[in-house]
Design an enzyme around this catalytic site. Structure first.
Site, short mmCIF file in Angstrom:
data_model
loop_
_atom_site.label_atom_id
_atom_site.label_comp_id
_atom_site.label_asym_id
_atom_site.label_seq_id
_atom_site.Cartn_x
_atom_site.Cartn_y
_atom_site.Cartn_z
N ASP A 487 9.28 -48.57 0.84
CA ASP A 487 9.53 -47.42 1.86
C ASP A 487 11.25 -47.08 1.58
O ASP A 487 11.66 -45.99 1.97
CB ASP A 487 9.67 -47.97 3.15
CG ASP A 487 8.22 -47.92 3.91
OD1 ASP A 487 7.38 -47.02 3.53
OD2 ASP A 487 7.91 -48.93 4.39
C1 BGC Z 1 12.86 -51.11 6.21
C2 BGC Z 1 11.46 -51.05 5.49
C3 BGC Z 1 10.62 -50.58 6.49
C4 BGC Z 1 11.07 -49.13 6.84
C5 BGC Z 1 10.20 -48.50 8.00
C6 BGC Z 1 13.14 -49.64 6.52
O1 BGC Z 1 14.63 -49.69 6.68
O2 BGC Z 1 13.89 -51.57 5.12
O3 BGC Z 1 11.12 -52.40 5.24
O4 BGC Z 1 9.32 -50.32 6.14
O5 BGC Z 1 12.42 -49.27 7.42
O6 BGC Z 1 10.67 -47.93 9.01
C1 NOJ Z 2 7.70 -52.52 5.67
C2 NOJ Z 2 6.39 -51.55 5.80
O1 NOJ Z 2 5.82 -51.88 6.92
C3 NOJ Z 2 5.62 -51.63 4.50
O2 NOJ Z 2 4.35 -50.73 4.78
C4 NOJ Z 2 6.48 -51.44 3.41
O3 NOJ Z 2 5.53 -51.35 2.24
C5 NOJ Z 2 7.50 -52.47 3.14
N1 NOJ Z 2 8.44 -52.43 4.60
C6 NOJ Z 2 8.39 -52.44 2.22
O4 NOJ Z 2 9.34 -51.20 2.01
#
Ligand code: BGC
Ligand code: NOJ
Length: 815
Positions: A487
């Site tokens: 993400d």
């Molecule tokens: C995080 C991710 C997460 C995303 C979702 C980001 O700040 O690092 O792991 O999936 O937020 O909101």
């Molecule tokens: C958390 C999210 O829930 C997941 O969908 C994503 O793949 C990981 N963060 C990595 O960014």
């Protein structure tokens, strides 16, 4: 250092001191009514949707940590001394303390000044309520004159509003107290037809429903005025902060045990029968009262507890293993499937790190959660698949999230995470492999829940694949869109504004950022869909999907191989990401895991090279970090990933979700020691003895462990709600132990560490039970080449599907 121990026979983790490094939590409720509970009784409850139907209030990031919850105060009326049998909130030093987190229940026991308390917290199956059962024993040789006070703070339903919109909310709160039951009915006078209630099995000496009266001015939960003085104020909340507290007197003879049951619940009345008498504003209690009465009875509670425990025995029964490794056994047999159930139920919405207001059900997340859940309750997996698919857009794209209450796509977060649609294929494929129920492919499912848009689920899968093929970049690799699985790799975002969210900021157009990860995932998804097409007798579709997979694998080999590993992406400008050409972020784990598990490079040696590079650059004793070298500064063209300090989260933390991909890849190339070594390095039970470093619960996976660039290397964060749960279950059970459902049967193809002489397992699959024993004849490596099924040898490693009810003996030899 440990803070407790595993009681494997009772399937409990026993915490022996209350001051764990972080609150160690558990979940109550498997369906509509859900609660989070910590080892000191902190936490809260909600009905279906933690954002929209919050029952009790909770303040995150509080000081002290984790204050607010399901509290009981005990007061010795002869001395005026009072304490919390759950340690919080009074923090009086207890003589003994023990918290047993079990499967969907928590038992907290303690003793103080000769009074022994044991509280069972649970949500009974099929009910929209929680039970707190207090057993209080007088271990003194003199009578004890005791007061018991309960305490919960009600939330005014909409959690976000309740913690921000005080100018309104300080005036809306309403309660009723009737026949010993406290009803929280804020907004019931207008559009809501639901109330919360809090009942007690004993006659009341008093009650409070106004928080600040119960606590007293300028006081906290650690010394409520009502408890201190030993008498409730019988306050009735008007506005401010509705609260529930009962006061019960208990006179206990020496050695005597008394039981007090509290029931906190949620109730919906028919809209036309809300009030009694009609025309009044008084809650109609005709329907709820029998439910309350039933659950206030000790035998109902005992029986409900027994049924809950039995239901977990049956939920866990599809796979039970006996291996030479205790950490493996207890994770595979108990805790990992338990965590998979919780992630399936609550997705990423509610924990001590997810506030219940931010995230609903993730499209990507929920599909992956299915992988570790489908064998437990296939019917619920089926229903979930259809819910998810109904939020898919007609383009084949997906909302990134949807709200569980409405089952509608979440417009705030929108779409454009270009990996999302492909995960639907993996989720459906896992369901088909487990159940063989091809009828799901014919289910009529709408797009974006729009009337008249329904098409067979199979067509949704075709569109998922088409979505990628319609969006290929200059190298023929898939365009990344907003982001892919990572993400935080936001290649089209270019955010310069402080505080702007990377998840929703408008993407810059006209670029050509491509993702190698999506390419790898596409190969896997296309192969799965080819198998599904075959199952439907669509040979031509199958051939074309297989060809698409091969073509994409070719593109990866041509444009994404960096010499010693797979590259990660091409950015907006066409520059490579995750290459030895970069200064920072030269190698990323995701494409190594995903490409190899999709079979890319397994035949021609690239896979082995990539895995060697992972070991050399990314492996640590606390797991595999996401990439190296960590970004030391903000790279506007890369986005959120470089916003984190080095070693945390996606910026080179051990993002645990990715680790099982590498375990699977290692197993695919036959490296049992490698796969199992990675498995052990993040197995929470194996990390129990370093709890002072790991800090999170030793019974569940955390999303992240700080990487080697962080000063707190080895410290876990964001426990519970992570795709790590499902993927580790897949890695250990399907690839290391090698017991894997396929469309045509059950595969037995273990890739074990050299030190294991073998293992046994029981697997229930499509109605039959397979008693499997694996023994090793080699000293190093080796694979199973044939199986002995009920005494008869068969070639290969695929068990044909046995008739439902059959018990099949299977012997496999690693040679
Ligand atoms: C995080 C991710 C997460 C995303 C979702 C980001 O700040 O690092 O792991 O999936 O937020 O909101
Ligand atoms: C958390 C999210 O829930 C997941 O969908 C994503 O793949 C990981 N963060 C990595 O960014």
């Amino acid at each position: 250092m440990r803070y407790g121990y595993f009681d494997d026979d009772r399937r409990e983790y026993v915490i022996e001191r209350p001051d764990t490094p972080l609150p160690w939590i558990n979940y109550l409720g498997l369906d509509a009514y859900v609660g989070v509970i910590s080892n000191t009784a902190g936490g809260y409850s909600y009905y279906r949707d933690a954002r929209l139907r919050r029952i009790t209030r909770y303040r995150y990031n509080n000081a002290p940590l984790d204050s607010g919850g399901r509290y009981i105060y005990l007061r010795d009326n002869s001395s005026g001394e009072y304490w919390s049998p759950t340690w919080q909130p009074t923090q009086r030093a207890l003589d003994t303390y023990e918290c047993r987190h079990g499967l969907s229940y928590t038992l907290i026991g303690s003793s103080y000044a000769g009074l022994r308390a044991e509280i069972l917290y649970m949500v009974p199956l099929g009910e929209t309520l929680e039970v707190w059962r207090l057993r209080l024993t007088n271990e003194r040789d003199t009578p004890a004159d005791m007061s018991v006070f309960s305490s919960v703070e009600f939330c005014l339903w909409a959690a976000q509003d309740a913690m921000t919109n005080f100018q309104r909310n300080y005036s809306t709160g309403e309660v009723e107290v009737d026949d010993g039951v406290i009803y929280h009915k804020t907004e019931y006078r207008e559009r809501r037809d639901h109330v919360a209630y809090f009942a007690c099995s004993e006659p009341l000496a008093g009650f409070d429903t106004q928080r600040d009266t119960f606590l007293g001015p300028y006081r906290g939960w650690d010394r409520p005025a009502a408890v201190e003085r030993g008498e409730s104020f019988n306050s009735v909340a008007h506005g401010w902060a509705p609260h529930g507290s009962h006061h019960v007197h208990l006179a206990l003879a020496p050695g005597e045990t008394r039981e007090v049951i509290f029931v906190l619940g949620y109730w919906e009345n028919p809209p036309d029968q809300k009030f009694d008498p009609p025309g009044s504003h008084i809650v109609n209690k005709t329907f709820v009262r029998p439910v309350i009465n039933r659950w206030l009875r000790p035998e109902t509670v005992e029986d409900g507890f027994e049924r809950l425990r039995q239901s977990w025995t049956s939920l866990l029964s599809p796979l039970q293993v006996d291996t030479p490794d205790a950490d493996t056994d207890r994770m595979v047999n108990i805790w990992n499937p338990y965590q998979c159930m919780v992630t399936f139920n609550v997705s990423r919405s509610v924990s001590l790190y997810e506030s219940g207001i931010g995230r609903g059900m993730g499209f990507r997340d929920s599909n992956q959660d299915l992988l570790g859940f489908v064998h437990m309750v296939p019917e619920r997996a089926r229903e979930r698949i259809l819910d998810i698919a109904a939020t898919q857009l007609a383009t084949g794209g997906a909302y990134h999230q949807y709200q569980p209450l409405t089952k509608r796509g979440n417009n705030v977060l929108g779409s454009g995470f270009n990996d999302d649609p492909l995960w639907l294929i993996l989720g459906v494929s896992a369901y088909l492999k487990e159940t063989g129920d091809a009828s799901i492919l014919d289910e009529q499912v709408p797009y974006d829940n729009a009337a008249d848009s329904a098409a067979p689920l199979y067509e949704h899968l075709e569109r998922s694949l088409g979505y990628t093929l319609d969006r290929l970049g200059p190298h023929g690799l898939p365009l990344i869109g907003r982001a892919d699985w990572n993400d935080c790799l936001n290649l089209n975002c270019f955010s310069e504004t402080p505080g702007e969210t990377f998840q929703t900021t408008a993407n810059k157009n006209g670029g050509a950022a491509e993702s190698v990860f999506i390419a790898g995932l596409f190969v896997q998804a296309a192969k799965e869909l080819a198998g599904i097409a075959d199952l439907r007798g669509l040979a031509e579709d199958a051939i074309s999907h297989q060809a698409e997979a091969e073509k994409m694998a070719g593109v990866i080999a041509e444009h994404a191989w960096d010499g010693a590993w797979f590259r990660r992406a091409y950015d907006y400008f066409g520059n490579v990401v995750g290459s030895s050409e970069n200064d920072e972020g030269q190698i990323y784990v995701e494409p190594q895991g995903m490409c190899v598990l999709s079979g890319i490079g397994v035949q021609n040696g690239l896979a082995t090279k990539a895995l060697h590079s992972v070991r050399e650059h990314l492996a640590t004793s606390h797991g595999i970090v996401l990439m190296q070298p960590a970004y030391s500064r903000y790279h506007v063209e890369l986005g959120e990933i470089s916003s984190y300090p080095p070693g945390y989260k996606e910026n080179a933390g051990v993002f645990c979700h990715t680790n099982p991909w590498v375990m699977i890849a290692e197993a695919m190339v036959g490296n049992g020691d490698g796969a199992f070594g990675y498995y052990k390095s993040i197995n929470p039970s194996a990390r129990e003895e370093i709890s002072e470093i790991h800090r999170c619960e030793p019974y569940v996976y955390a999303q992240m462990i700080a990487g080697k660039d962080a000063p707190t290397h080895g410290e876990a964060k964001n426990s519970w709600l992570t795709g790590t749960a499902a993927w580790n279950f897949v890695a250990i059970s399907q690839w290391i132990l090698g017991i894997r459902a396929e469309l045509d049967g059950l595969r037995i193809d273990p890739v074990l560490p050299d030190s294991w002489p073998g293992f046994t397992a029981t697997r229930r699959f499509r109605g039959a039970t397979y008693e499997i024993s694996v023994t090793r004849q080699t000293t190093t490596g080796g694979r199973v080449s044939h199986l002995v099924v009920d005494g008869k040898p068969i070639d290969g490693t695929l068990l044909p599907v046995a008739p439902s009810g059959a018990v099949v003996q299977v012997a496999a030899v690693i040679a």
